[in-house]
Design a protein around this motif. Structure first.
Motif, PDB file in Angstrom:
ATOM      1  N   GLY A  93      -1.652  -2.029   1.253  1.00 10.82           N
ATOM      2  CA  GLY A  93      -3.051  -2.436   1.167  1.00 10.82           C
ATOM      3  C   GLY A  93      -3.736  -1.838  -0.047  1.00 10.82           C
ATOM      4  N   ASN A  94      -3.396  -0.597  -0.373  1.00 15.79           N
ATOM      5  CA  ASN A  94      -3.947   0.037  -1.567  1.00 15.79           C
ATOM      6  C   ASN A  94      -3.473  -0.665  -2.837  1.00 15.79           C
ATOM      7  OD1 ASN A  94      -5.168   1.954   0.088  1.00 15.79           O
ATOM      8  ND2 ASN A  94      -3.471   3.373  -0.097  1.00 15.79           N
TER       9      ASN A  94
ATOM     10  N   GLY B 139      -8.479  -6.122  -7.594  1.00 12.45           N
ATOM     11  CA  GLY B 139      -9.711  -5.584  -8.148  1.00 12.45           C
ATOM     12  C   GLY B 139     -10.874  -5.581  -7.175  1.00 12.45           C
ATOM     13  N   ARG B 140     -10.570  -5.649  -5.896  1.00 12.50           N
ATOM     14  CA  ARG B 140     -11.629  -5.644  -4.889  1.00 12.50           C
ATOM     15  C   ARG B 140     -12.154  -4.226  -4.674  1.00 12.50           C
ATOM     16  NH1 ARG B 140      -9.319  -9.822  -0.344  1.00 12.50           N
ATOM     17  NH2 ARG B 140      -9.615 -11.677  -1.602  1.00 12.50           N
ATOM     18  N   SER B 141     -13.453  -4.117  -4.620  1.00 18.73           N
ATOM     19  CA  SER B 141     -14.084  -2.815  -4.437  1.00 18.73           C
ATOM     20  C   SER B 141     -14.204  -2.457  -2.963  1.00 18.73           C
ATOM     21  CB  SER B 141     -15.475  -2.812  -5.069  1.00 18.73           C
ATOM     22  OG  SER B 141     -15.367  -2.912  -6.468  1.00 18.73           O
ATOM     23  N   ALA B 142     -14.114  -1.187  -2.716  1.00 11.65           N
ATOM     24  CA  ALA B 142     -14.333  -0.619  -1.388  1.00 11.65           C
ATOM     25  C   ALA B 142     -15.139   0.658  -1.596  1.00 11.65           C
ATOM     26  CB  ALA B 142     -12.997  -0.323  -0.720  1.00 11.65           C
ATOM     27  N   PRO B 143     -15.650   1.238  -0.538  1.00 10.92           N
ATOM     28  CA  PRO B 143     -16.430   2.468  -0.695  1.00 10.92           C
ATOM     29  C   PRO B 143     -15.688   3.526  -1.506  1.00 10.92           C
ATOM     30  CG  PRO B 143     -16.580   1.668   1.554  1.00 10.92           C
ATOM     31  CD  PRO B 143     -15.547   0.819   0.861  1.00 10.92           C
ATOM     32  N   GLY B 144     -16.288   3.937  -2.609  1.00  5.97           N
ATOM     33  CA  GLY B 144     -15.702   4.947  -3.476  1.00  5.97           C
ATOM     34  C   GLY B 144     -14.623   4.449  -4.411  1.00  5.97           C
ATOM     35  N   LEU B 145     -14.223   3.213  -4.258  1.00  6.23           N
ATOM     36  CA  LEU B 145     -13.174   2.629  -5.101  1.00  6.23           C
ATOM     37  C   LEU B 145     -13.714   1.371  -5.774  1.00  6.23           C
ATOM     38  CD1 LEU B 145     -10.239   3.069  -2.585  1.00  6.23           C
ATOM     39  CD2 LEU B 145     -10.688   4.461  -4.602  1.00  6.23           C
ATOM     40  N   ASP B 146     -14.680   1.585  -6.657  1.00 11.28           N
ATOM     41  CA  ASP B 146     -15.390   0.448  -7.242  1.00 11.28           C
ATOM     42  C   ASP B 146     -15.063   0.197  -8.708  1.00 11.28           C
ATOM     43  OD1 ASP B 146     -16.547   2.782  -8.052  1.00 11.28           O
ATOM     44  OD2 ASP B 146     -18.591   2.234  -7.521  1.00 11.28           O
TER      45      ASP B 146
ATOM     46  N   ASP C 219     -11.520  -0.157 -11.630  1.00  8.30           N
ATOM     47  CA  ASP C 219     -10.066  -0.270 -11.740  1.00  8.30           C
ATOM     48  C   ASP C 219      -9.409   1.109 -11.840  1.00  8.30           C
ATOM     49  OD1 ASP C 219     -10.097  -3.026 -11.599  1.00  8.30           O
ATOM     50  OD2 ASP C 219     -10.107  -3.301 -13.779  1.00  8.30           O
ATOM     51  N   GLY C 220     -10.048   2.017 -12.558  1.00  9.44           N
ATOM     52  CA  GLY C 220      -9.506   3.366 -12.699  1.00  9.44           C
ATOM     53  C   GLY C 220      -9.425   4.102 -11.381  1.00  9.44           C
ATOM     54  N   ARG C 221     -10.456   3.986 -10.578  1.00 11.30           N
ATOM     55  CA  ARG C 221     -10.448   4.654  -9.266  1.00 11.30           C
ATOM     56  C   ARG C 221      -9.415   4.033  -8.336  1.00 11.30           C
ATOM     57  NH1 ARG C 221     -16.906   5.648  -8.148  1.00 11.30           N
ATOM     58  NH2 ARG C 221     -17.109   7.295  -9.702  1.00 11.30           N
ATOM     59  N   ARG C 222      -9.309   2.703  -8.397  1.00 14.19           N
ATOM     60  CA  ARG C 222      -8.314   2.036  -7.545  1.00 14.19           C
ATOM     61  C   ARG C 222      -6.900   2.429  -7.967  1.00 14.19           C
ATOM     62  NH1 ARG C 222     -12.544  -1.865  -7.567  1.00 14.19           N
ATOM     63  NH2 ARG C 222     -11.872  -2.749  -9.541  1.00 14.19           N
TER      64      ARG C 222
ATOM     65  N   ALA D 258      -6.067   5.298  -9.516  1.00 14.85           N
ATOM     66  CA  ALA D 258      -5.904   6.705  -9.146  1.00 14.85           C
ATOM     67  C   ALA D 258      -5.583   6.842  -7.664  1.00 14.85           C
ATOM     68  CB  ALA D 258      -7.164   7.490  -9.498  1.00 14.85           C
ATOM     69  N   ARG D 259      -6.166   5.985  -6.848  1.00 18.41           N
ATOM     70  CA  ARG D 259      -5.927   6.005  -5.399  1.00 18.41           C
ATOM     71  C   ARG D 259      -4.455   5.789  -5.085  1.00 18.41           C
ATOM     72  NH1 ARG D 259      -4.766   6.624  -1.029  1.00 18.41           N
ATOM     73  NH2 ARG D 259      -5.794   6.075   0.907  1.00 18.41           N
ATOM     74  N   LEU D 260      -3.777   4.980  -5.889  1.00 18.79           N
ATOM     75  CA  LEU D 260      -2.347   4.746  -5.677  1.00 18.79           C
ATOM     76  C   LEU D 260      -1.557   6.043  -5.840  1.00 18.79           C
ATOM     77  CD1 LEU D 260      -1.812   1.369  -7.556  1.00 18.79           C
ATOM     78  CD2 LEU D 260      -2.260   1.735  -5.128  1.00 18.79           C
ATOM     79  N   PHE D 261      -1.951   6.861  -6.802  1.00 18.84           N
ATOM     80  CA  PHE D 261      -1.238   8.117  -7.035  1.00 18.84           C
ATOM     81  C   PHE D 261      -1.612   9.189  -6.017  1.00 18.84           C
ATOM     82  CE2 PHE D 261      -0.987   5.901 -11.075  1.00 18.84           C
ATOM     83  CZ  PHE D 261       0.364   6.029 -11.360  1.00 18.84           C
ATOM     84  N   LEU D 262      -2.722   8.984  -5.339  1.00 17.80           N
ATOM     85  CA  LEU D 262      -3.125   9.919  -4.286  1.00 17.80           C
ATOM     86  C   LEU D 262      -2.268   9.751  -3.032  1.00 17.80           C
ATOM     87  CD1 LEU D 262      -5.097  12.036  -3.141  1.00 17.80           C
ATOM     88  CD2 LEU D 262      -6.590  10.135  -2.491  1.00 17.80           C
TER      89      LEU D 262
END
Length: 147
Positions: free
Chosen positions: A89-90, A97-104, A106-109, A111-115
């Motif tokens: 899902g991540n 490129g869909r935004s979610a809370p705190g993931l708005d 491309d860079g944050r999305r 980075a979330r993959l590496f988290l």
């Protein structure tokens, strides 16, 4: 080290419970946006149900990290498996490129993959060795003599 693992386990539990509550309340719509269409077909349900169930699972896992110390290793493995299960899902969120809370962005999305691997490692490390009773050789020898 045991104290650090305990604090880490409680922090992970708090994170899971907070995320789970978010899935059920104020962040619910944002999480629905990022559920891939293929997930609804695979699970034969709608996006809202997936979000609600995943929220309930997060709360249950967070509570289990605290409430079931004898099952610590198993719960940790279940938490790690949950983190692996939601990873597609991540990836979908990053690809679309869909935004979610705190993931708005491309860079944050991205980075979330590496988290995600960090979360898996955290779950396994914080719960390592739990629930297993250490038995020294003296105890074993005494037990064998008694039988």
């Amino acid at each position: 080290m045991p104290t650090l693992r305990t604090v880490s386990r409680w922090a992970l539990a708090a994170l899971l419970i907070a995320a789970g509550v978010g899935h059920l309340t104020t962040l619910r719509r944002g999480f629905r946006i990022v559920v891939p269409d293929w997930a609804t077909r695979l699970l034969r349900t709608d996006k809202d149900t997936i979000v609600v169930v995943s929220g309930v699972v997060e709360i249950a896992l967070g509570a289990a990290l605290v409430a079931l110390p004898k099952e610590r290793s198993r719960v940790g493995a279940a938490v790690a498996a949950f983190f692996v299960a939601v990873f597609p899902g991540n990836v979908h969120q990053w690809q679309t490129g869909r935004s979610a809370p705190g993931l708005d962005t491309d860079g944050r999305r991205l980075a979330r993959l590496f988290l995600q691997p960090v979360l898996v490692a955290w779950a396994l490390w914080a719960t390592r060795g739990g629930g297993q009773r250490r038995v020294d050789t003296v105890t074993v020898k005494r037990g064998l003599r008694a039988t």
